[in-house]
Structures are given as structure tokens and as C-alpha cells.
Design an enzyme around this catalytic site. Structure first.
Site, PDB file in Angstrom:
ATOM      1  N   ASN A 132       4.473  54.996  20.008  1.00  0.00           N
ATOM      2  CA  ASN A 132       4.925  56.115  20.748  1.00  0.00           C
ATOM      3  C   ASN A 132       3.534  56.273  21.873  1.00  0.00           C
ATOM      4  OD1 ASN A 132       3.113  58.855  20.105  1.00  0.00           O
ATOM      5  ND2 ASN A 132       2.984  57.295  18.429  1.00  0.00           N
ATOM      6  N   ASN A 204      -3.102  57.963  22.973  1.00  0.00           N
ATOM      7  CA  ASN A 204      -2.359  58.218  23.988  1.00  0.00           C
ATOM      8  C   ASN A 204      -2.760  59.381  25.025  1.00  0.00           C
ATOM      9  OD1 ASN A 204      -0.073  56.533  23.240  1.00  0.00           O
ATOM     10  ND2 ASN A 204       0.293  57.988  21.711  1.00  0.00           N
ATOM     11  N   THR A 205      -4.364  59.742  24.567  1.00  0.00           N
ATOM     12  CA  THR A 205      -4.741  60.718  25.545  1.00  0.00           C
ATOM     13  C   THR A 205      -6.014  60.036  26.145  1.00  0.00           C
ATOM     14  OG1 THR A 205      -4.278  62.616  24.534  1.00  0.00           O
ATOM     15  CG2 THR A 205      -5.985  63.102  25.501  1.00  0.00           C
TER      16      THR A 205
HETATM   17  C1  LIG Z   1       5.950  59.695  17.546  1.00  0.00           C
HETATM   18  C2  LIG Z   1       4.754  59.817  17.036  1.00  0.00           C
HETATM   19  C3  LIG Z   1       4.099  61.124  17.298  1.00  0.00           C
HETATM   20  C4  LIG Z   1       2.768  61.071  16.493  1.00  0.00           C
HETATM   21  N1  LIG Z   1       2.147  62.085  16.936  1.00  0.00           N
HETATM   22  C5  LIG Z   1       0.778  62.313  16.283  1.00  0.00           C
HETATM   23  C6  LIG Z   1      -0.053  63.534  16.725  1.00  0.00           C
HETATM   24  O1  LIG Z   1       0.529  64.393  17.428  1.00  0.00           O
HETATM   25  N2  LIG Z   1      -1.116  63.563  16.177  1.00  0.00           N
HETATM   26  C7  LIG Z   1      -1.477  62.915  15.044  1.00  0.00           C
HETATM   27  O2  LIG Z   1      -2.695  63.022  14.465  1.00  0.00           O
HETATM   28  N3  LIG Z   1      -0.751  61.788  14.415  1.00  0.00           N
HETATM   29  C8  LIG Z   1       0.334  61.629  15.088  1.00  0.00           C
HETATM   30  N4  LIG Z   1       1.106  60.506  14.888  1.00  0.00           N
HETATM   31  C9  LIG Z   1       0.497  59.347  13.945  1.00  0.00           C
HETATM   32  C10 LIG Z   1       1.145  59.813  12.662  1.00  0.00           C
HETATM   33  O3  LIG Z   1       0.911  60.988  11.982  1.00  0.00           O
HETATM   34  C11 LIG Z   1       0.604  58.522  11.562  1.00  0.00           C
HETATM   35  O4  LIG Z   1      -0.663  58.854  11.394  1.00  0.00           O
HETATM   36  C12 LIG Z   1       1.004  57.325  12.121  1.00  0.00           C
HETATM   37  O5  LIG Z   1       2.252  57.210  12.500  1.00  0.00           O
HETATM   38  C13 LIG Z   1       0.893  56.400  10.859  1.00  0.00           C
HETATM   39  O6  LIG Z   1       1.703  56.522   9.944  1.00  0.00           O
HETATM   40  P1  LIG Z   1       3.211  55.860   9.773  1.00  0.00           P
HETATM   41  O7  LIG Z   1       3.060  54.537   9.734  1.00  0.00           O
HETATM   42  O8  LIG Z   1       3.664  56.246   8.169  1.00  0.00           O
HETATM   43  O9  LIG Z   1       4.203  56.306  11.027  1.00  0.00           O
HETATM   44  C14 LIG Z   1       2.401  60.249  15.502  1.00  0.00           C
HETATM   45  C15 LIG Z   1       2.989  59.277  15.175  1.00  0.00           C
HETATM   46  C16 LIG Z   1       4.570  58.941  15.883  1.00  0.00           C
HETATM   47  C17 LIG Z   1       5.169  57.962  15.336  1.00  0.00           C
END
Ligand SMILES: Cc1cc2nc3c(=O)[nH]c(=O)nc-3n(C[C@H](O)[C@H](O)[C@H](O)COP(=O)(O)O)c2cc1C
Length: 366
Positions: A132, A204-205
Site C-alpha cells: 500500500n 508513504n509520507t
Molecule cells: C492498506 C494499509 C494501510 C495502512 N495504514 C496505516 C496507517 O495509516 N498507519 C499505520 O501506523 N500503519 C498503517 N498500516 C500498517 C498496519 O497497521 C500494520 O502495522 C502492517 O500492515 C503490518 O501488519 P500486517 O502484516 O498484519 O498487515 C497500514 C497497512 C495497510 C495494509
């Protein structure tokens, strides 16, 4: 448990798993971001019927709960939903119905922002992963605080759901002034969330991850801690870090966490690495920049948890995040030193029964 009850439980679980597999194969034909909002809005709509909501709660909430007290907060169970799923605090009741012990809203920025150009969310199905580059699309601190205030005054009053507020900086704010953005979001949300997470680790920032450097973090945390002390009820403040930090950077974070008395770390955010993926190079290249989450992140984040837990001699409270799809994955994070865990990509691939499955595994393997 009687044999009959056990047998019906097994049947229900098999049906639920099969059903989600079918639903998922249809949903995966469409754009991931659209599917995300479509699914959550459908869930919101059907939960408007008290009867269906009760059925959903009954089906997905874990009978075997594993209450956990961390940073003086009582979590009904240790399974949470990571930041970025309910960025705008729109679906708290529905997520609670699916059994989550806690939900982290955000990342919230001081002003609303639309995020990066679409498409910005991609599935890597062969890898059970997502990429993402959302870019902190959210409604902004003031609107989200108002929404949280309404929730607290109504449904939140009878809820045991813990809500975390993940905060970030506006995309055009220079890093030297980032502390001001964190302070604005902190003050706006303080009354309504149970804990805070300072997010300096999203890829992404542009430039955000440079804030993981010790001096910048010290500045942000000293501002937030002094604001916190002035409040009637100070809230725990955590830091969320990237899995791509090298050893020196990780050691700096450990010393900062101890010196600045952080309440905990979330380990980890998404990775910028593209190593060992099964999808073709061509597809990965075509997707382009963004944070990779899901299965390929699992070991990397677990190793980081393990390293930080051991190096800090268990002095740092850790929330484990990254590639959790099953009870066993959650257990690995806990064995490495996490007190709580969060899912995100696993929820997309495994479906709504993931929380129940993890809790069941954790209780049975205590
Ligand atoms: C589409 C998407 C958007 C995310 N947006 C944020 C966000 O805004 N802030 C943040 O701290 N992490 C964000 N994350 C990261 C998740 O909170 C998480 O830490 C990361 O995806 C790893 O966990 P996972 O493997 O279970 O997805 C985002 C992840 C995804 C997939």
C-alpha cells in the site's frame, strides 16, 4: 464441553472458513480499496439490525477470552486491529462485534488529506501480502475527534473495546515542525482514545521515516509528555517503528524508549523490502512504491521483537504486528516478547473468524 457441542462447533467453523473462502474469491476480483469500504459498509448496514448484530457477535466473539492488562488498560483479549484499517473511526461497533479486543484508529493528521493517487492498494495473492501507498488519507483530527466524542457518548459507554489513536504529520509539514502536528492530533483526540501511537514509520509520507532518528523523537516525545502531564488523565504513549531499521538505529530506539520512558513500541509497520516474493518481478515492479505487509513481513517483525525484548531485558512493552494469520503466528510474537498483537493483512486473507481462531489457540496453548 459435550461431544455434541464440540461437533457443532467444528461444523460451524468449517462452514465459516469455507464461506469466507468463497466470498473472498469473489471480492478479490475487484479493486482492493473499493472492496475494503464495500465490505465494511455492508457490515455496518447489516449490523443495524439488532438481531443480526447479536448473531454476528455470537458467531465471532471468542467464548474463551484471554483478558490482558497492559499499560494499566484492561483488554478483553490480546488481539487488536492495526492502524490504517479504520482510519476515520467509522466502524468501531462493527469491529467490536467481530471480537477485536482493541482497534487503532488513524493514522490521523492535523488537517484532512486525500492521500496518494489511486490505485494505491495492491494484493500479492501468491505471497499472502499487500502493498500500500495510501499516504495517510483521513478526515483530519477535528472531525475524527468529534466522531470519537459521539461514539464515547453513545455506544462507547457500554463498550469494553480499547481504542488507540495513531497520529502522524501532515504531508507538507517540514520535519523540523512535525512535533507541532503530533501535538495538535494528541490534544484533539486525548479525551477520546485510550492510548496513543506516534507513527514515524510509514513509508508513504516522504521524509517521515527520518523522524525515527533519536533527536527528532526526543523532541516529539518531550512535547507530548509535557502535554500529557497537564491532562486530568494522562494516556499511554507508544512509538510505532519500521522493520527496516538497522542494528544501530534499533539500539538508538531502545535507549530512547527507556530514557524517554515510552509506554511501549509497536513492532512493526510495513517494510519497503521486496525480498523473497513469489509474485513475478514484473508485477512487483509495475506496482511500484509502497509498504509491504502480510506473510513476507512475519519473520522480520518477529526477529525485531525478539531482539528488542532481549536487548532491553524485557523493560519495553511491545505490541507485535506483521504477518499474523493464525494462532501460531500470534503465539510466536508473544513468545518473542509481545504483550498484545495486531492483525491487518491476515484479517483480509483469513476473514472475520481470525480473532476467534487466534484467541482460541492462545487459550488452549497457555
Ligand atoms: C492498506 C494499509 C494501510 C495502512 N495504514 C496505516 C496507517 O495509516 N498507519 C499505520 O501506523 N500503519 C498503517 N498500516 C500498517 C498496519 O497497521 C500494520 O502495522 C502492517 O500492515 C503490518 O501488519 P500486517 O502484516 O498484519 O498487515 C497500514 C497497512 C495497510 C495494509
Amino acid at each position: 464441553m459435550s461431544l455434541n457441542k464440540l461437533f457443532s462447533c467444528i461444523i460451524i467453523n468449517v462452514i465459516l472458513h469455507r464461506m469466507y473462502k468463497i466470498v473472498r474469491s469473489i471480492l478479490f476480483l475487484f479493486d482492493p480499496e473499493r472492496v475494503h469500504y464495500f465490505s465494511m459498509n455492508v457490515l455496518k448496514l447489516i449490523c443495524k439490525s439488532p438481531f443480526i448484530k447479536k448473531r454476528i457477535q455470537k458467531t465471532f466473539s471468542s467464548p474463551e477470552l484471554n483478558p490482558t492488562c497492559v499499560f494499566n488498560l484492561q483488554f478483553s483479549n490480546p488481539v487488536g486491529l492495526g492502524a490504517g484499517f479504520d482510519k476515520n473511526a467509522l466502524y468501531l461497533n462493527e469491529l467490536e462485534s467481530l471480537g477485536f479486543g482493541f482497534v487503532e484508529i488513524g493514522t490521523v493528521t492535523p488537517q484532512p488529506q486525500t492521500g496518494n493517487e489511486k490505485p494505491r492498494l495492491f494484493r500479492l495473492q501468491k505471497d499472502k501480502a499487500l502493498i500500500n501507498r495510501m499516504g495517510f488519507n483521513n478526515d483530519g483530527a477535528a472531525i475524527i475527534a468529534e466522531r470519537m466524542a459521539t461514539w464515547r457518548a453513545k455506544d462507547g459507554q457500554h463498550s469494553s473495546l480499547i481504542v488507540g489513536g495513531n497520529i502522524g504529520k501532515y504531508k507538507n509539514t517540514p520535519n523540523e515542525e512535525a512535533w507541532k502536528d503530533y501535538e495538535i492530533c494528541f490534544n484533539a483526540l486525548h479525551e477520546y482514545v485510550d492510548y496513543f501511537v506516534v507513527n514515524v514509520s510509514s513509508p508513504n509520507t516522504p521524509g517521515l521515516r527520518a523522524l525515527q532518528e533519536k533527536d527528532s523523537l526526543q523532541q516529539i516525545f518531550s512535547v507530548l509528555h509535557s502535554s500529557n502531564q497537564k491532562k486530568k488523565q494522562p494516556k499511554p504513549i507508544l512509538l510505532k517503528i519500521a522493520p527496516d531499521l538497522n542494528k544501530d538505529q534499533t539500539n538508538e530506539i531502545i535507549s530512547l524508549a527507556i530514557e524517554s520512558k515510552l509506554d511501549g513500541l509497536i513492532i512493526s509497520n510495513t517494510t519497503i523490502s521486496r525480498e523473497n516474493l513469489l509474485e513475478s518481478n514484473e508485477k512487483i515492479k509495475k506496482i511500484g512504491a509502497g509498504g509491504l505487509s502480510g506473510l513476507p513481513l512475519k519473520n522480520k517483525s518477529t526477529e525485531m521483537i525478539d531482539y528488542i525484548h532481549k536487548k532491553s531485558e524485557g523493560k519495553i512493552v511491545i505490541i507485535g504486528s506483521g504477518g499474523i494469520f493464525s494462532g501460531k503466528d500470534a503465539e510466536e510474537k508473544i513468545m518473542a516478547g509481545a504483550s498484545l498483537i495486531q492483525v491487518w493483512t491476515g484479517f483480509v486473507y483469513e476473514g472475520p473468524s481470525i480473532v476467534k481462531k487466534i484467541n482460541k489457540y492462545l487459550v488452549n496453548n497457555k
